[in-house]
Design a protein around this motif. Sequence first.
Motif, PDB file in Angstrom:
ATOM      1  N   LEU A 140       0.788  -1.182   0.030  1.00  0.00           N
ATOM      2  CA  LEU A 140       0.163  -0.017  -0.090  1.00  0.00           C
ATOM      3  C   LEU A 140       0.813   1.341   0.042  1.00  0.00           C
ATOM      4  O   LEU A 140       1.864   1.513   0.811  1.00  0.00           O
ATOM      5  N   VAL A 141       0.500   2.022  -0.794  1.00  0.00           N
ATOM      6  CA  VAL A 141       1.311   3.342  -0.878  1.00  0.00           C
ATOM      7  C   VAL A 141       0.284   4.707  -0.816  1.00  0.00           C
ATOM      8  O   VAL A 141      -0.491   4.664  -1.845  1.00  0.00           O
ATOM      9  N   GLU A 142       0.398   5.382   0.189  1.00  0.00           N
ATOM     10  CA  GLU A 142      -0.338   6.601   0.319  1.00  0.00           C
ATOM     11  C   GLU A 142       0.193   7.970  -0.585  1.00  0.00           C
ATOM     12  O   GLU A 142       1.414   7.975  -0.532  1.00  0.00           O
ATOM     13  N   SER A 143      -0.647   8.738  -0.865  1.00  0.00           N
ATOM     14  CA  SER A 143      -0.200   9.924  -1.457  1.00  0.00           C
ATOM     15  C   SER A 143      -1.409  11.105  -1.259  1.00  0.00           C
ATOM     16  O   SER A 143      -2.354  10.426  -0.935  1.00  0.00           O
ATOM     17  N   GLY A 144      -1.141  12.218  -1.275  1.00  0.00           N
ATOM     18  CA  GLY A 144      -2.084  13.357  -1.253  1.00  0.00           C
ATOM     19  C   GLY A 144      -2.071  14.228   0.050  1.00  0.00           C
ATOM     20  O   GLY A 144      -2.682  15.101  -0.177  1.00  0.00           O
ATOM     21  N   GLY A 145      -1.095  13.861   0.715  1.00  0.00           N
ATOM     22  CA  GLY A 145      -1.071  14.674   2.098  1.00  0.00           C
ATOM     23  C   GLY A 145      -0.426  16.184   1.637  1.00  0.00           C
ATOM     24  O   GLY A 145       0.221  16.248   0.813  1.00  0.00           O
ATOM     25  N   GLY A 146      -0.596  16.955   2.651  1.00  0.00           N
ATOM     26  CA  GLY A 146       0.185  18.224   2.430  1.00  0.00           C
ATOM     27  C   GLY A 146      -0.352  19.320   3.575  1.00  0.00           C
ATOM     28  O   GLY A 146      -1.115  18.998   4.642  1.00  0.00           O
ATOM     29  N   LEU A 147      -0.352  20.354   3.288  1.00  0.00           N
ATOM     30  CA  LEU A 147      -0.525  21.552   4.303  1.00  0.00           C
ATOM     31  C   LEU A 147      -1.830  22.423   3.438  1.00  0.00           C
ATOM     32  O   LEU A 147      -1.875  22.749   2.607  1.00  0.00           O
ATOM     33  N   VAL A 148      -2.956  22.454   4.493  1.00  0.00           N
ATOM     34  CA  VAL A 148      -3.938  23.210   3.999  1.00  0.00           C
ATOM     35  C   VAL A 148      -4.396  24.096   5.212  1.00  0.00           C
ATOM     36  O   VAL A 148      -4.251  23.807   6.332  1.00  0.00           O
ATOM     37  N   HIS A 149      -5.530  24.757   4.742  1.00  0.00           N
ATOM     38  CA  HIS A 149      -6.066  25.792   6.011  1.00  0.00           C
ATOM     39  C   HIS A 149      -7.201  25.505   6.425  1.00  0.00           C
ATOM     40  O   HIS A 149      -7.960  24.382   5.800  1.00  0.00           O
ATOM     41  N   ALA A 158      -2.678   3.506  -3.140  1.00  0.00           N
ATOM     42  CA  ALA A 158      -2.935   2.458  -4.207  1.00  0.00           C
ATOM     43  C   ALA A 158      -2.235   1.070  -3.657  1.00  0.00           C
ATOM     44  O   ALA A 158      -1.149   1.100  -3.055  1.00  0.00           O
ATOM     45  N   ALA A 159      -2.988   0.015  -4.273  1.00  0.00           N
ATOM     46  CA  ALA A 159      -2.645  -1.382  -3.673  1.00  0.00           C
ATOM     47  C   ALA A 159      -1.935  -1.899  -4.641  1.00  0.00           C
ATOM     48  O   ALA A 159      -2.460  -1.869  -6.064  1.00  0.00           O
ATOM     49  N   ALA A 160      -0.883  -2.571  -4.500  1.00  0.00           N
ATOM     50  CA  ALA A 160      -0.433  -3.481  -5.304  1.00  0.00           C
ATOM     51  C   ALA A 160       0.131  -4.935  -4.981  1.00  0.00           C
ATOM     52  O   ALA A 160      -0.157  -5.291  -3.661  1.00  0.00           O
ATOM     53  N   GLY A 161       0.159  -5.760  -5.729  1.00  0.00           N
ATOM     54  CA  GLY A 161       0.278  -7.320  -5.511  1.00  0.00           C
ATOM     55  C   GLY A 161      -1.013  -8.133  -5.474  1.00  0.00           C
ATOM     56  O   GLY A 161      -0.655  -9.356  -5.974  1.00  0.00           O
ATOM     57  N   TYR A 181      -2.142  -5.323   6.325  1.00  0.00           N
ATOM     58  CA  TYR A 181      -1.200  -4.392   5.656  1.00  0.00           C
ATOM     59  C   TYR A 181      -1.443  -3.013   5.733  1.00  0.00           C
ATOM     60  O   TYR A 181      -2.401  -2.371   6.208  1.00  0.00           O
ATOM     61  N   TRP A 182      -0.237  -2.331   5.891  1.00  0.00           N
ATOM     62  CA  TRP A 182      -0.158  -0.926   6.121  1.00  0.00           C
ATOM     63  C   TRP A 182       0.823  -0.119   5.320  1.00  0.00           C
ATOM     64  O   TRP A 182       1.693  -0.870   4.736  1.00  0.00           O
ATOM     65  N   GLY A 183       0.235   1.061   4.856  1.00  0.00           N
ATOM     66  CA  GLY A 183       0.962   2.003   4.148  1.00  0.00           C
ATOM     67  C   GLY A 183       2.095   2.624   4.894  1.00  0.00           C
ATOM     68  O   GLY A 183       2.055   2.456   6.185  1.00  0.00           O
ATOM     69  N   GLN A 184       2.993   3.545   4.341  1.00  0.00           N
ATOM     70  CA  GLN A 184       3.885   3.972   4.915  1.00  0.00           C
ATOM     71  C   GLN A 184       3.560   5.275   5.686  1.00  0.00           C
ATOM     72  O   GLN A 184       4.364   5.972   6.722  1.00  0.00           O
ATOM     73  N   GLY A 185       2.209   5.946   5.502  1.00  0.00           N
ATOM     74  CA  GLY A 185       1.887   7.116   5.917  1.00  0.00           C
ATOM     75  C   GLY A 185       2.021   8.475   5.133  1.00  0.00           C
ATOM     76  O   GLY A 185       3.026   8.542   4.379  1.00  0.00           O
TER      77      GLY A 185
END
Length: 125
Positions: free
Chosen positions: A4-13, A23-26, A114-118
Motif C-alpha cells: 500500500l502506498v499513500e499519497s495526497g497529504g499536504g498543508l491546508v487551511h 494505491a494497492a499493489a500485489g 497490511y499498512w502503508g507508510q503514511g
Amino acid sequence: QVQLVESGGGLVHSGGSLRLSCAAAGRNLAGYIGGWFRQAPGKEREFVAAIRWNTGLTYYADSVKGRFTISRDNAKNTVYLQMNSLKPEDTAAYYCAANLFRPGANIRGLGYDYWGQGTQVTVSS
C-alpha cells in the motif's frame, strides 16, 4: 502480500479540502476491507474510516462523519479519502490499511494485516 502506498497529504487551511489516495499493489482488493487511520504526535493511532470493497459499505469515526468520505476505484485498485471542512484537530499522519475480510473482525481496530507508510496532513488555523 499487499503493498500500500499513500499519497495526497499536504498543508491546508482550516475549512479546506484534501484527497488522500492509497494505491494497492500485489493483488486485487476484492474481498478486502480498506481503511484509513491517523496518528498525531504523542498519541495512539486511531480509526478514521473503512470500506467493504465488494459492497461499498462504509464506516466512519464520529469525529469525521459528515466531513470525510471514503471510496474506492475498482479499475485502479485504489482507496480514497476525501476530507472536507478540515480542522486543525485533523492534523496527523494518515495511514492506509487493508485486511482480508473476516466475519466478526473489528474493522475499527488496529489489527489490519497490511499498512502503508503514511502521509502527513497538516491543517493550519
